[in-house]
Scaffold this motif. Structure first.
Motif: not given
Length: 426
Positions: A241-244, A372-384, A387-390, A406-407
């Motif tokens: 998989t490519n998922a995290l 906080t930056q690492a937390g936000i970037e982590t969730f953004q990368e998990l979404t990407r 391919l999850s819906q926010v 993710m929202l």
């Protein structure tokens, strides 16, 4: 009567499927409210146009498959009963041996085999879907190997569970559900103890984290949280998989912190430490043990209701379903169907509790890392990566999501960030 029940069963399934197709593809609104537009939780700020389109497409189809697969299982068990396959399985078992336990194993084999053949097409569609959207990287032979491992592991456990279950039903027709629940407590704990070292390695290879510098950082974080961790494990998921993902499982001396190698490949150290802090929160707040207690409570209620419903159904439609009495092995498809229905009905409650625990873990990770930056970037990368819906539709969130959306997760971190800045200016 059997034809009538079968007709209405199929009709209900078709209408149910059409409803969810309409709901997911034509009714549900996944757009963000005005106040979230342009925020760090807005997928338009961190996904490109193609990724946005693919995440919506993939999520809709995947969610539809989810809502179709569980009721399909109920329909399968219903037709096993109506068409008399249970009689055939029992007959084949009786002709093979005189030993009761072996007869039960043979009956289970045929039932499991038919279930495997019936559900494999849906499983394959799900696999092919994730492959076409580049979520899965697994070869067909590897996927089939995992499916067969699932079959034999489940079959082995079912021999023990069903053998004991029907022995209890024969011993106590009124309280078998209570005795079954009492025995399920040590059995559940035993399985959780074995899973990290016996079951999980059947599917993937686990080994100590190779990046010793990162491991030292993670163990330092664990020490800060008073967690007696000695090793962090990584698992080779990139070939599938490519998922995290990352998780903590097992209990006692067999508990493990595990990182997928895809997570190690795509996230930086700060982001990985944020994920690890989240996973450590589950240990610190004893979510695993609360989860076990909740599961056991739900299973007690579920077994009681299953026993009562089985008595009623067999008393009223036993002849049609070809089940003479509860203690007959031919009642097993009915038992499995009712239990599956109750699990589906209770999933909004269990998901709600899980989302609360995951939110607590997110808050713990932010408080612990203050990044906080690492937390936000982590969730953004998990979404990407997934391919999850926010902002998924409400019914999807209720029935599928054991984590906050993710929202909700990104917005929570943004709110923490704003509050922190306000405190600093005072």
């Amino acid at each position: 009567m059997a034809r009538k029940i079968g007709f209405y069963g199929v009709l209900a399934y078709v209408l149910y499927g059409l409803f969810f197709y309409w709901y997911l593809f034509h009714f549900a609104d996944t757009s963000l409210q005005f106040e979230y537009e342009g925020s760090k939780a807005d997928p338009a700020t961190f996904l490109n146009g193609r990724e946005l389109m693919l995440s919506e497409e993939y999520s809709k189809i995947r969610n539809l498959l989810f809502f179709l697969s569980t009721p399909f299982e109920w329909l399968f068990y219903l037709f096993i009963l109506l068409l008399g396959f249970g009689n055939a399985f029992k007959k084949w078992a009786g002709q093979s041996t005189k030993f009761k336990l072996v007869q039960t194993a043979i009956y289970l084999f045929w039932l499991s085999l038919f279930a495997f053949l019936a559900t494999t097409p849906i499983s394959y569609i799900s696999y092919a879907l994730s492959k076409s959207y580049n979520i899965s990287t697994q070869s067909f032979s590897s996927w089939m190997k995992d499916e067969l491992i699932d079959f034999w592991v489940n079959f082995g456990m079912m021999i023990i569970i069903v053998g004991v279950l029907y022995w209890l039903i024969n011993k106590s027709s009124k309280r078998w559900w209570l005795y079954a629940w009492l025995l399920s407590i040590p059995f559940t704990l035993f399985l959780m103890f074995l899973q990290p070292v016996i079951i999980d390695p059947l599917y993937n290879d686990f080994y100590p984290l190779k990046d010793k510098e990162l491991e030292a950082k993670i163990l330092a974080l664990a020490d800060k949280a008073d967690i007696p961790a000695e090793h962090v494990f990584e698992v080779n998921m990139a070939e599938k998989t490519n998922a995290l993902n990352a998780y903590v499982n097992g209990i006692g001396s067999n508990s493990r912190i595990v990182l997928w190698d895809t997570t190690l490949n795509r996230l930086n150290d700060e982001q990985i430490l944020f994920i690890m802090a989240h996973e450590m929160a589950h240990y610190v707040e004893k979510h695993i043990y609360f989860g076990i207690a909740g599961y056991l409570l739900l299973s007690l209620v579920g077994l009681y209701l299953t026993a009562r419903i089985m008595e009623y159904v067999i008393g009223r439609w036993g002849n049609v379903l070809k089940i003479p009495q509860v203690n007959d092995i031919r009642s097993l498809p009915l038992f499995l169907m009712i239990l599956s229905m109750l699990l589906f009905i209770s999933s909004p409650l269990s998901n709600f509790v899980s989302r609360y625990q995951e939110l607590r873990a997110d808050q713990f990770a932010i408080e612990m890392t203050r990044d906080t930056q690492a937390g936000i970037e982590t969730f953004q990368e998990l979404t990407r990566a997934g391919l999850s819906q926010v902002n998924p539709p409400l019914l999807v969130k209720i029935f599928r999501y054991g984590h906050p959306t993710m929202l909700e997760r990104i917005s929570m971190i943004e709110e923490f960030e704003i509050n922190n800045k306000v405190k600093e200016t005072k």
